[in-house]
Design an enzyme around this catalytic site. Structure first.
Site, PDB file in Angstrom:
ATOM      1  N   TYR A  89       0.849  -1.193   0.000  1.00  0.00           N
ATOM      2  CA  TYR A  89       0.000   0.000   0.000  1.00  0.00           C
ATOM      3  C   TYR A  89       0.887   1.246   0.000  1.00  0.00           C
ATOM      4  CZ  TYR A  89      -3.383   3.522   1.364  1.00  0.00           C
ATOM      5  OH  TYR A  89      -4.153   4.650   1.388  1.00  0.00           O
ATOM      6  N   LEU A 121       0.506  10.478   9.284  1.00  0.00           N
ATOM      7  CA  LEU A 121       1.929  10.795   9.361  1.00  0.00           C
ATOM      8  C   LEU A 121       2.623  10.412   8.064  1.00  0.00           C
ATOM      9  CD1 LEU A 121       2.742   9.320  12.879  1.00  0.00           C
ATOM     10  CD2 LEU A 121       2.800  11.737  12.262  1.00  0.00           C
ATOM     11  N   GLU A 135       8.653   8.167  20.225  1.00  0.00           N
ATOM     12  CA  GLU A 135       7.606   7.282  20.757  1.00  0.00           C
ATOM     13  C   GLU A 135       7.512   6.040  19.895  1.00  0.00           C
ATOM     14  OE1 GLU A 135       3.863   9.429  20.589  1.00  0.00           O
ATOM     15  OE2 GLU A 135       4.956  11.320  20.752  1.00  0.00           O
ATOM     16  N   LYS A 147       5.506   3.442  17.617  1.00  0.00           N
ATOM     17  CA  LYS A 147       4.293   3.557  16.804  1.00  0.00           C
ATOM     18  C   LYS A 147       3.474   2.294  17.012  1.00  0.00           C
ATOM     19  CE  LYS A 147       2.669   4.955  12.265  1.00  0.00           C
ATOM     20  NZ  LYS A 147       1.626   3.945  12.066  1.00  0.00           N
ATOM     21  N   TYR A 205      -1.091   9.710  22.690  1.00  0.00           N
ATOM     22  CA  TYR A 205       0.117  10.271  22.083  1.00  0.00           C
ATOM     23  C   TYR A 205      -0.041  11.726  21.680  1.00  0.00           C
ATOM     24  CZ  TYR A 205      -2.312   8.555  17.899  1.00  0.00           C
ATOM     25  OH  TYR A 205      -3.233   8.263  16.935  1.00  0.00           O
ATOM     26  N   LYS A 217       8.586  13.547  16.780  1.00  0.00           N
ATOM     27  CA  LYS A 217       7.857  14.819  16.665  1.00  0.00           C
ATOM     28  C   LYS A 217       8.736  15.943  17.176  1.00  0.00           C
ATOM     29  CE  LYS A 217       3.588  12.333  17.647  1.00  0.00           C
ATOM     30  NZ  LYS A 217       2.721  11.848  18.736  1.00  0.00           N
ATOM     31  N   LYS A 257       9.395   3.705   9.905  1.00  0.00           N
ATOM     32  CA  LYS A 257       8.829   2.356   9.918  1.00  0.00           C
ATOM     33  C   LYS A 257       9.916   1.283   9.955  1.00  0.00           C
ATOM     34  CE  LYS A 257       4.261   2.749   8.798  1.00  0.00           C
ATOM     35  NZ  LYS A 257       3.665   1.977   7.793  1.00  0.00           N
ATOM     36  N   CYS A 287       9.230 -40.245  -7.642  1.00  0.00           N
ATOM     37  CA  CYS A 287      10.091 -39.510  -6.720  1.00  0.00           C
ATOM     38  C   CYS A 287      11.182 -38.748  -7.475  1.00  0.00           C
ATOM     39  CB  CYS A 287      10.730 -40.490  -5.744  1.00  0.00           C
ATOM     40  SG  CYS A 287      11.989 -39.731  -4.698  1.00  0.00           S
ATOM     41  N   CYS A 296      14.739 -40.640  -6.393  1.00  0.00           N
ATOM     42  CA  CYS A 296      15.083 -42.018  -6.743  1.00  0.00           C
ATOM     43  C   CYS A 296      14.224 -42.593  -7.867  1.00  0.00           C
ATOM     44  CB  CYS A 296      14.997 -42.920  -5.514  1.00  0.00           C
ATOM     45  SG  CYS A 296      13.309 -43.242  -4.993  1.00  0.00           S
ATOM     46  N   CYS A 354       7.071 -41.177  -1.204  1.00  0.00           N
ATOM     47  CA  CYS A 354       7.876 -41.984  -2.112  1.00  0.00           C
ATOM     48  C   CYS A 354       7.976 -43.368  -1.499  1.00  0.00           C
ATOM     49  CB  CYS A 354       9.264 -41.360  -2.255  1.00  0.00           C
ATOM     50  SG  CYS A 354      10.508 -42.526  -2.836  1.00  0.00           S
ATOM     51  N   CYS A 404      15.886 -45.005  -1.493  1.00  0.00           N
ATOM     52  CA  CYS A 404      15.846 -43.619  -1.960  1.00  0.00           C
ATOM     53  C   CYS A 404      16.910 -42.833  -1.199  1.00  0.00           C
ATOM     54  CB  CYS A 404      14.451 -43.036  -1.717  1.00  0.00           C
ATOM     55  SG  CYS A 404      14.333 -41.271  -2.045  1.00  0.00           S
TER      56      CYS A 404
HETATM   57  S1  IVH Z   1       0.787  10.970  15.942  1.00  0.00           S
HETATM   58  C1  IVH Z   1      -0.520  14.461  13.582  1.00  0.00           C
HETATM   59  N1  IVH Z   1       1.921   9.134  17.446  1.00  0.00           N
HETATM   60  O1  IVH Z   1      -0.178   6.097  13.324  1.00  0.00           O
HETATM   61  C2  IVH Z   1       0.025  13.250  14.204  1.00  0.00           C
HETATM   62  N2  IVH Z   1       0.439   8.408  15.745  1.00  0.00           N
HETATM   63  O2  IVH Z   1       0.230   6.874  10.529  1.00  0.00           O
HETATM   64  C3  IVH Z   1      -0.943  12.141  14.195  1.00  0.00           C
HETATM   65  N3  IVH Z   1       0.120   5.986  15.676  1.00  0.00           N
HETATM   66  O3  IVH Z   1      -3.235   7.723  12.861  1.00  0.00           O
HETATM   67  C4  IVH Z   1      -0.499  10.866  14.750  1.00  0.00           C
HETATM   68  N4  IVH Z   1       1.420   5.491  17.365  1.00  0.00           N
HETATM   69  O4  IVH Z   1      -3.104   5.690  14.453  1.00  0.00           O
HETATM   70  C5  IVH Z   1       1.082   9.371  16.424  1.00  0.00           C
HETATM   71  N5  IVH Z   1       2.966   7.628  18.889  1.00  0.00           N
HETATM   72  C6  IVH Z   1       2.129   7.869  17.867  1.00  0.00           C
HETATM   73  C7  IVH Z   1       1.460   6.826  17.201  1.00  0.00           C
HETATM   74  C8  IVH Z   1       0.628   7.160  16.132  1.00  0.00           C
HETATM   75  C9  IVH Z   1       0.611   5.014  16.450  1.00  0.00           C
HETATM   76  C10 IVH Z   1      -0.794   5.770  14.541  1.00  0.00           C
HETATM   77  C11 IVH Z   1      -2.049   6.612  14.592  1.00  0.00           C
HETATM   78  C12 IVH Z   1      -1.986   7.488  13.397  1.00  0.00           C
HETATM   79  C13 IVH Z   1      -1.107   6.698  12.476  1.00  0.00           C
HETATM   80  C14 IVH Z   1      -0.432   7.611  11.492  1.00  0.00           C
END
Ligand code: IVH
Length: 775
Positions: free
Chosen positions: A35, A82, A112, A114, A224, A288, A312, A406, A409, A436, A442
């Site tokens: 995706y 994000l 943080e 994710k 978050y 952030k 990621k 097979c 053999c 076999c 074999c």
């Molecule tokens: S911040 C404007 N912080 O990831 C900032 N998102 O791809 C908005 N997510 O929709 C998101 N952990 O579902 C933020 N520590 C984190 C996160 C987080 C998971 C997810 C969230 C968001 C998606 C964005």
């Protein structure tokens, strides 16, 4: 329309469709990585052709449309997504843009994890939770207030004081790995829907119209950020989160502040290394800009903030093509389909093939050669084919066919049969496994058979590795396991890579293996479906190799955990002439199984006459009727000769009729008589009344589990000693576990035992217990 424009329209249409499946139906049909790739391709094309950007492009909005069954909620402050960084360079570019935008040399970032769940907004008015909503398309979501109120770690009112009158917090609703496992196990038990991963489980649980179902699911929440707010909370992002925590809202325990982008990279690497050990799944980390003023200055760009980015982890699912299907021959002759794949990197490792297990699995997946498939690699697990992307099937795709001969053999390949006995009749159906028939003729099976025979848990021949087995087989020196015991040092010396000392060592190691326990010897033979546990059961209950060899399948089904199919495999193995020859040769060449003895007393006591009658599965003769017959007749012999009146005294007419009909068949009659004779030969008690099996061994009936490292003894030794005291030693903790022995490094098993309230012993306590029972 130029080429770009055509592709843009195509991509938008595809992304819309995938979005709908992912966000609305919770049924993603392609991996996230794919995706993301389509999305990046579209974004790049739109950047190159800005005049083609339309407001309805997936790049211009977030997610899909809201489900109609819930009330709709407008987000005062849009819930954004994000941007993603996949490579280190993407992150360095992001940092450069941020520093340029802020005209600042070094920018602090919050770090943080994710979480892999779904984004949720919680609205607090005067400290009371008044509304919960999903993200939806970013500007409108679904009202799931009742559902979020069931989540244990969502406060219904805020703690302390000083919170803004209006405070909208944002975070992720997710399911821990343990919660997900528990839920799936419970669902499977009641035949309910199981989920593919914790994210789907969390989404499926939260979006329930019946909030009682949501309440029963192990959902968790983690904050978050802040959305709509009546007054600023702190001047940094981390300050905001810490303030939220003080008001009772859950935040991540993995929060950090990085002084610069290098700190971000360190954080990414560190958490990546600890990822497997975390209680929940994460698909990356989020960085952030820590100063809120900095965030405001940078602002947004269409879909995402300029001040935040998701870094990621490499995807663990990928798409690739099936180039062909090879068939590998295993130790028992099983011919296993293996998909040959267009090599693809999955979670950092190149995958070029994946097992398809058997033909049932091929049918279940519906996979054809030429298909595009989803490959998943989770942790250290071997890569798996998850799903076929059917709409990408090429015209010339071909079916997967089992070879008739097979590939190693050239012997014939046979389909295994499933034998079901019911109501005195055997029905034979086709199995999923093909074999076999070449056996030790074999080369593939011979090599595998010998590798198994000498392995640590079997005959335990020290230093006889796979490479040497290959040499021995290929040179023709070893044509069966028995040939190992006639090897001369000069013959080994003549092989490549051997010298005086190494050849002598090998011969000595083979010599030293001549006295295995009976269980090891039986396991080493490599009888299909007979693993270590079954071999132990055979050795323990029947007590001698001779008895195991001649035991009739019907009698074998008396043994714990041995069903009709395994019983048939065992019987069949010992009937085959070349297997018999190999065993005779092994014994003649000085291999002597140790510890032979009598039929186990407990087993002897459990073989009752009524049990034998019931095992014959005569129509209309269930346990009750079998009991009646065993009271009236003393043997099968008598039963076979019984006249009609005697039978009618014991049974209703239809059942009596059925018994007569059954024994009028010569084959069945002889089988029953032979089984009876054998039971007597083996010295079975001939109790008509079933007795509760009991044992005087101190740990009889208990299931133990070992985890972590032990210092004074190996796991195998601990297992052997516990088994000698009557315990069963299992691999995983469940409600049936009696005791867990946990050494240093214990992880999920220990956690599960504690959760289930299972007794836990450390190594010292285990030693004390073993010492207490040694006489
Ligand atoms: S911040 C404007 N912080 O990831 C900032 N998102 O791809 C908005 N997510 O929709 C998101 N952990 O579902 C933020 N520590 C984190 C996160 C987080 C998971 C997810 C969230 C968001 C998606 C964005």
């Amino acid at each position: 329309m130029n080429v770009d424009e055509t592709r843009i329209l195509e991509l938008r249409q595809q992304l819309d469709e995938h979005n709908y499946r992912y966000y609305v139906l919770d049924e993603p049909s392609i991996p996230d990585a794919e995706y993301d790739r389509l999305f990046r391709e579209l974004k790049a094309l739109e950047e190159a052709n800005p005049n083609l950007i339309t407001p309805d492009s997936p790049t211009q909005r977030v997610g899909g449309t809201a489900l109609s069954a819930f009330a709709t909620v407008r987000h005062e402050v849009p819930m954004l997504s994000l941007g993603n960084a996949f490579e280190e360079q993407d992150l360095l570019d992001f940092d450069r843009r941020v520093r340029e935008g802020l005209e600042d040399e070094a920018v602090q970032y919050s770090c943080e994890p994710k979480l892999d769940g779904l984004a949720v907004s919680l609205l607090y008015q005067d400290g009371q939770l008044v509304r919960g909503a999903t993200r939806g398309d970013g500007s409108t979501g679904e009202d799931i207030s009742v559902n979020v109120r069931t989540i244990r770690n969502v406060p219904l009112k805020l703690k302390g004081k000083g919170w803004p009158a209006t405070l909208e917090v944002r975070g992720e609703v997710y399911m821990s790995k343990a919660g997900f496992e528990r839920l799936n196990a419970a669902q499977a038990e009641v035949g309910g829907k199981t989920f593919a991963n914790p994210r789907n489980a969390a989404a499926g649980s939260l979006r329930q119209l019946d909030s009682k179902i949501t309440a029963s699911r192990p959902l968790e929440f983690c904050c978050y950020g802040i959305g709509q707010v009546s007054e600023d909370v702190s001047d940094t992002h981390i300050g905001n989160l810490e303030q939220l925590r003080s008001w009772g809202l859950p935040i991540s325990r993995e929060l950090k502040v990085a002084a610069n982008v290098q700190g971000c990279l360190d954080y990414y690497r560190d958490i990546g290394e600890r990822r497997q050990g975390l209680a929940y799944e994460i698909d990356g980390v989020v960085f952030k800009v820590n100063r809120i003023a900095g965030q405001r200055e940078l602002g947004f760009r269409a879909r995402e903030p300029r001040w935040a980015i998701a870094h990621k982890f490499p995807a663990s699912e990928e798409l690739t093509q099936v180039l062909g299907v090879d068939f590998q021959v295993g130790r028992t002759g099983a011919v296993t389909p293996v998909a040959r794949l267009q090599p693809v990197k999955v979670a950092g490792v190149t995958v070029a093939n994946a097992t398809l297990h058997n033909m049932d699995e091929v049918a279940r997946l519906g996979v054809m050669i030429g298909d595009t498939v989803i490959i998943r690699r989770a942790g250290d697990v071997i890569p798996q084919v998850m799903q076929v992307v059917t709409d990408r099937r090429p015209e010339n795709a071909t079916a997967v066919e089992v070879p008739s001969h097979c590939p190693v053999c050239g012997s014939e390949v046979e389909r295994t049969q499933l034998i079901k006995r019911s109501k005195g009749k055997q029905t034979i159906s086709e199995g999923a496994v093909y074999r076999c028939v070449g056996r030790l003729a074999c080369a593939a099976q011979l090599k595998q058979a010998i590798i198994h025979f000498v392995s640590r848990r079997a005959m335990d021949v020290d230093g006889l590795g796979d490479k040497i087995v290959e040499q021995l087989v290929e040179s023709g020196l070893v044509k069966s396991p028995a040939d190992l015991y006639t090897l001369a040092q000069e013959q080994v010396l003549a092989l490549e890579g051997f010298a005086e000392v190494s050849s002598r060592n090998l011969i000595n190691a083979i010599d030293a293996s001549r006295q295995p326990t009976l269980a090891r010897f039986v396991f080493a033979l490599g009888i299909p479906d007979v693993g270590e546990e079954t071999a132990k059961v055979l050795a323990r209950t029947l007590g001698s190799l001779k008895r195991i060899q001649v035991a009739q399948p019907l009698l074998l089904t008396y043994l714990p955990d041995i069903g009709n199919e395994v019983a048939y495999e065992i019987g069949h193995f010992f009937e085959e002439a070349h297997n018999r020859t190999v065993i005779e040769q092994l014994l003649a060449r000085g291999v002597t199984p140790q510890g032979e003895g009598e039929v186990h007393a407990e087993f002897a006591a459990s073989t009752t006459f009524d049990g034998l009658i019931a095992k014959l599965e005569i129509p209309y003769v269930g346990p009750g009727a079998a009991q009646k017959l065993s009271e009236k007749f003393a043997s099968i012999e008598q039963l076979v000769q019984a006249d009609w009146l005697d039978l009618r005294q014991a049974l209703p007419e239809r059942a009596a009729e059925s018994v007569r009909a059954y024994f009028s068949d010569q084959g069945r009659r002889e089988q029953a008589l032979a089984a009876e004779r054998q039971l007597r030969d083996f010295g079975m008690h001939w109790a008509s009344v079933r007795r509760e099996a009991s044992s005087d061994l101190p740990l009889a009936g208990q299931t133990w589990v070992l985890t972590g490292t032990l210092e004074s003894l190996t796991r195998d030794q601990a297992k052997e000693q516990l088994e000698a005291l009557g315990a069963k030693v299992a691999g995983s903790v469940s409600a049936k576990t009696h005791t867990l022995v946990a050494g240093p490094g214990a992880g999920s098993k220990l956690a599960k035992a504690q959760q289930l309230g299972v007794a836990v012993l450390d190594e010292a306590a285990l030693q004390a217990l073993l010492a207490g029972h040694s006489r």
